[in-house]
Design a protein around this motif. Structure first.
Motif, PDB file in Angstrom:
ATOM      1  N   PRO A   1      17.461  -8.549   1.427  1.00 25.25           N
ATOM      2  CA  PRO A   1      16.679  -7.680   1.157  1.00 25.25           C
ATOM      3  C   PRO A   1      16.461  -6.858  -0.195  1.00 25.25           C
ATOM      4  CG  PRO A   1      17.396  -7.230   3.560  1.00 25.25           C
ATOM      5  CD  PRO A   1      18.244  -8.202   2.695  1.00 25.25           C
ATOM      6  N   CYS A   2      17.716  -6.824  -0.802  1.00 29.65           N
ATOM      7  CA  CYS A   2      17.647  -6.125  -2.103  1.00 29.65           C
ATOM      8  C   CYS A   2      16.854  -7.137  -3.105  1.00 29.65           C
ATOM      9  CB  CYS A   2      19.146  -5.844  -2.579  1.00 29.65           C
ATOM     10  SG  CYS A   2      19.981  -4.577  -1.389  1.00 29.65           S
ATOM     11  N   ALA A   3      16.794  -8.288  -2.783  1.00 28.71           N
ATOM     12  CA  ALA A   3      16.186  -9.189  -3.719  1.00 28.71           C
ATOM     13  C   ALA A   3      14.489  -8.975  -3.826  1.00 28.71           C
ATOM     14  CB  ALA A   3      16.243 -10.571  -3.354  1.00 28.71           C
ATOM     15  N   PHE A   4      13.699  -8.336  -2.815  1.00 29.19           N
ATOM     16  CA  PHE A   4      12.776  -8.005  -2.996  1.00 29.19           C
ATOM     17  C   PHE A   4      12.383  -6.508  -3.637  1.00 29.19           C
ATOM     18  CE2 PHE A   4      12.695 -10.828   0.540  1.00 29.19           C
ATOM     19  CZ  PHE A   4      11.355 -11.343   0.696  1.00 29.19           C
ATOM     20  N   ILE A   5      11.446  -6.608  -4.560  1.00 32.39           N
ATOM     21  CA  ILE A   5      11.291  -5.376  -5.431  1.00 32.39           C
ATOM     22  C   ILE A   5       9.727  -4.832  -5.059  1.00 32.39           C
ATOM     23  CG2 ILE A   5      11.157  -4.136  -7.715  1.00 32.39           C
ATOM     24  CD1 ILE A   5      14.077  -5.487  -6.997  1.00 32.39           C
ATOM     25  N   THR A   6       9.742  -3.523  -4.853  1.00 29.83           N
ATOM     26  CA  THR A   6       8.386  -3.150  -4.666  1.00 29.83           C
ATOM     27  C   THR A   6       7.415  -2.975  -5.904  1.00 29.83           C
ATOM     28  OG1 THR A   6       8.910  -0.876  -5.056  1.00 29.83           O
ATOM     29  CG2 THR A   6       9.094  -1.417  -2.982  1.00 29.83           C
ATOM     30  N   VAL A   7       6.233  -3.210  -5.402  1.00 23.20           N
ATOM     31  CA  VAL A   7       5.041  -3.220  -6.520  1.00 23.20           C
ATOM     32  C   VAL A   7       4.294  -2.115  -6.786  1.00 23.20           C
ATOM     33  CG1 VAL A   7       3.116  -4.545  -7.511  1.00 23.20           C
ATOM     34  CG2 VAL A   7       4.874  -5.782  -5.841  1.00 23.20           C
TER      35      VAL A   7
ATOM     36  N   ARG B   1      -2.705  -5.123   4.539  1.00 24.95           N
ATOM     37  CA  ARG B   1      -4.234  -4.738   4.056  1.00 24.95           C
ATOM     38  C   ARG B   1      -4.239  -3.412   3.273  1.00 24.95           C
ATOM     39  NH1 ARG B   1      -6.805  -9.582   4.478  1.00 24.95           N
ATOM     40  NH2 ARG B   1      -6.606 -10.339   6.647  1.00 24.95           N
ATOM     41  N   THR B   2      -3.407  -2.540   3.116  1.00 23.83           N
ATOM     42  CA  THR B   2      -3.486  -1.463   2.408  1.00 23.83           C
ATOM     43  C   THR B   2      -2.051  -1.139   1.451  1.00 23.83           C
ATOM     44  OG1 THR B   2      -2.292  -0.161   4.177  1.00 23.83           O
ATOM     45  CG2 THR B   2      -4.523  -0.235   4.673  1.00 23.83           C
ATOM     46  N   PRO B   3      -2.345  -0.485   0.381  1.00 22.08           N
ATOM     47  CA  PRO B   3      -1.350  -0.420  -0.610  1.00 22.08           C
ATOM     48  C   PRO B   3      -0.120   0.512  -0.264  1.00 22.08           C
ATOM     49  CG  PRO B   3      -3.000   0.896  -1.311  1.00 22.08           C
ATOM     50  CD  PRO B   3      -3.343   0.157  -0.061  1.00 22.08           C
ATOM     51  N   GLN B   4      -0.233   1.389   0.782  1.00 19.98           N
ATOM     52  CA  GLN B   4       0.678   2.189   1.264  1.00 19.98           C
ATOM     53  C   GLN B   4       1.245   1.771   2.627  1.00 19.98           C
ATOM     54  OE1 GLN B   4       1.762   5.456  -0.166  1.00 19.98           O
ATOM     55  NE2 GLN B   4       3.390   4.947   1.145  1.00 19.98           N
ATOM     56  N   LEU B   5       2.698   1.719   2.685  1.00 17.50           N
ATOM     57  CA  LEU B   5       3.436   1.706   3.749  1.00 17.50           C
ATOM     58  C   LEU B   5       4.168   2.868   4.310  1.00 17.50           C
ATOM     59  CD1 LEU B   5       2.957  -1.512   3.283  1.00 17.50           C
ATOM     60  CD2 LEU B   5       4.987  -2.006   4.229  1.00 17.50           C
ATOM     61  N   SER B   6       4.258   3.258   5.712  1.00 15.69           N
ATOM     62  CA  SER B   6       5.249   4.202   6.054  1.00 15.69           C
ATOM     63  C   SER B   6       6.587   3.914   5.965  1.00 15.69           C
ATOM     64  CB  SER B   6       4.615   4.676   7.512  1.00 15.69           C
ATOM     65  OG  SER B   6       5.217   3.508   8.500  1.00 15.69           O
ATOM     66  N   SER B   7       7.469   5.110   6.240  1.00 15.82           N
ATOM     67  CA  SER B   7       8.824   4.646   6.447  1.00 15.82           C
ATOM     68  C   SER B   7       9.314   3.672   7.228  1.00 15.82           C
ATOM     69  CB  SER B   7       9.496   5.938   6.626  1.00 15.82           C
ATOM     70  OG  SER B   7       9.226   6.984   5.362  1.00 15.82           O
ATOM     71  N   ASP B   8       8.527   3.908   8.539  1.00 15.88           N
ATOM     72  CA  ASP B   8       8.960   2.878   9.785  1.00 15.88           C
ATOM     73  C   ASP B   8       8.490   1.576   9.277  1.00 15.88           C
ATOM     74  OD1 ASP B   8       9.987   5.083  11.122  1.00 15.88           O
ATOM     75  OD2 ASP B   8       8.222   5.352  12.245  1.00 15.88           O
TER      76      ASP B   8
ATOM     77  N   VAL C   1       2.942  -5.636  -1.759  1.00 15.22           N
ATOM     78  CA  VAL C   1       3.392  -4.375  -1.744  1.00 15.22           C
ATOM     79  C   VAL C   1       5.153  -4.660  -2.290  1.00 15.22           C
ATOM     80  CG1 VAL C   1       2.062  -3.026  -0.101  1.00 15.22           C
ATOM     81  CG2 VAL C   1       4.207  -4.260   0.655  1.00 15.22           C
ATOM     82  N   ALA C   2       5.817  -5.628  -2.022  1.00 13.08           N
ATOM     83  CA  ALA C   2       6.874  -6.033  -2.685  1.00 13.08           C
ATOM     84  C   ALA C   2       7.194  -7.555  -2.672  1.00 13.08           C
ATOM     85  CB  ALA C   2       8.045  -5.470  -1.560  1.00 13.08           C
ATOM     86  N   ALA C   3       8.135  -8.139  -3.517  1.00 11.87           N
ATOM     87  CA  ALA C   3       8.240  -9.375  -3.620  1.00 11.87           C
ATOM     88  C   ALA C   3       9.407  -9.743  -4.428  1.00 11.87           C
ATOM     89  CB  ALA C   3       7.045 -10.115  -4.718  1.00 11.87           C
ATOM     90  N   ILE C   4      10.217 -11.236  -4.054  1.00 17.24           N
ATOM     91  CA  ILE C   4      11.248 -11.405  -4.923  1.00 17.24           C
ATOM     92  C   ILE C   4      10.443 -11.772  -6.345  1.00 17.24           C
ATOM     93  CG2 ILE C   4      12.873 -13.056  -5.298  1.00 17.24           C
ATOM     94  CD1 ILE C   4      12.888 -13.487  -2.350  1.00 17.24           C
ATOM     95  N   PRO C   5      11.130 -11.244  -7.338  1.00 25.28           N
ATOM     96  CA  PRO C   5      10.295 -11.424  -8.680  1.00 25.28           C
ATOM     97  C   PRO C   5      10.460 -12.966  -9.109  1.00 25.28           C
ATOM     98  CG  PRO C   5      11.987  -9.742  -8.916  1.00 25.28           C
ATOM     99  CD  PRO C   5      12.251 -10.117  -7.599  1.00 25.28           C
TER     100      PRO C   5
END
Length: 216
Positions: free
Chosen positions: A195-201, A172-179, A73-77
């Motif tokens: 944290p800013c180095a991680f980009i959502t997918v 395990r799911t593609p959707q995460l809640s705000s929390d 769901v997110a990663a450092i490119p």
């Protein structure tokens, strides 16, 4: 699902600069979109003393519980996965008591991309991931994939290279809640990442934009 050309260019330049990879090498790594990104294809191109490395979870990883499908769901490119524009997943299967199979998939602008390999447990929750026939992989037995956080029910995991040059948020799911996003952001920061180095997918059923984790 679209990622802006500015974001891709910025991520590409950052990754190439980070790893000291030439443009020619980067083109070889991309291989026309053949390589699939994903949580298991982790580089460890720079080593750090173990006392300064990304910490691993205290308990040994339970491969039976860890197997199955994960959504990145997110990663450092990373140079090898910048062609992956959406729907990045990793499927793990247990081969034996300390080895798992790895199947990474992603959507690219040219169609689906798949790559298969394996990962062997080196210690506790650190593994050596390898993909046959892929260049620029180290020949040693040093871990290049470390689980630094996992939910008790194995529904969410955060992994990366010991040097923190890569990092991946798996669900395990593609959707995460705000929390959940807030929780993930705090963990990455506590683990020594920016944290800013991680980009959502972008993913079907999940977020449809590529956004820095620190903005969520």
């Amino acid at each position: 699902m679209r990622i802006s050309s500015k974001l891709v260019t910025t991520a590409l330049l950052a990754a190439i600069s980070l790893f000291g990879i030439s443009t020619a090498q980067a083109q070889d790594i991309f291989d026309g979109g053949r390589l699939a990104g994903g949580s298991s294809q982790v580089s460890n191109l720079s080593s750090v003393p173990e006392n300064l490395a990304l910490p691993e979870i205290e308990n040994s990883i339970d491969l039976e519980r860890y197997k199955g499908k994960w959504y990145q769901v997110a990663a450092i490119p990373q140079p090898f996965s910048l062609q992956c524009s959406h729907d990045v997943t990793a499927d793990y299967g247990v081969i034996d008591s300390d080895t798992i199979s790895v199947t990474n998939k992603c959507g690219t602008f040219f169609g689906p991309s798949v790559i298969e390999g394996s990962a062997k447990v080196v210690s506790n929750a650190s593994l050596k991931v390898s993909f046959p026939g892929i260049p620029f992989q180290s020949e040693d037995n040093q871990a290049n994939y470390r689980v630094t956080y996992i939910e008790d029910d194995y529904s969410l995991a955060i992994v990366g290279s010991p040097s923190r040059s890569s990092g991946f948020i798996l669900s395990r799911t593609p959707q995460l809640s705000s929390d959940q996003w807030s929780h993930v952001r705090n963990i990455t920061e506590d683990s020594g990442w920016w944290p800013c180095a991680f980009i959502t997918v972008p993913a079907t059923g999940g977020l449809n934009t590529a956004t820095p984790l620190c903005t969520l």
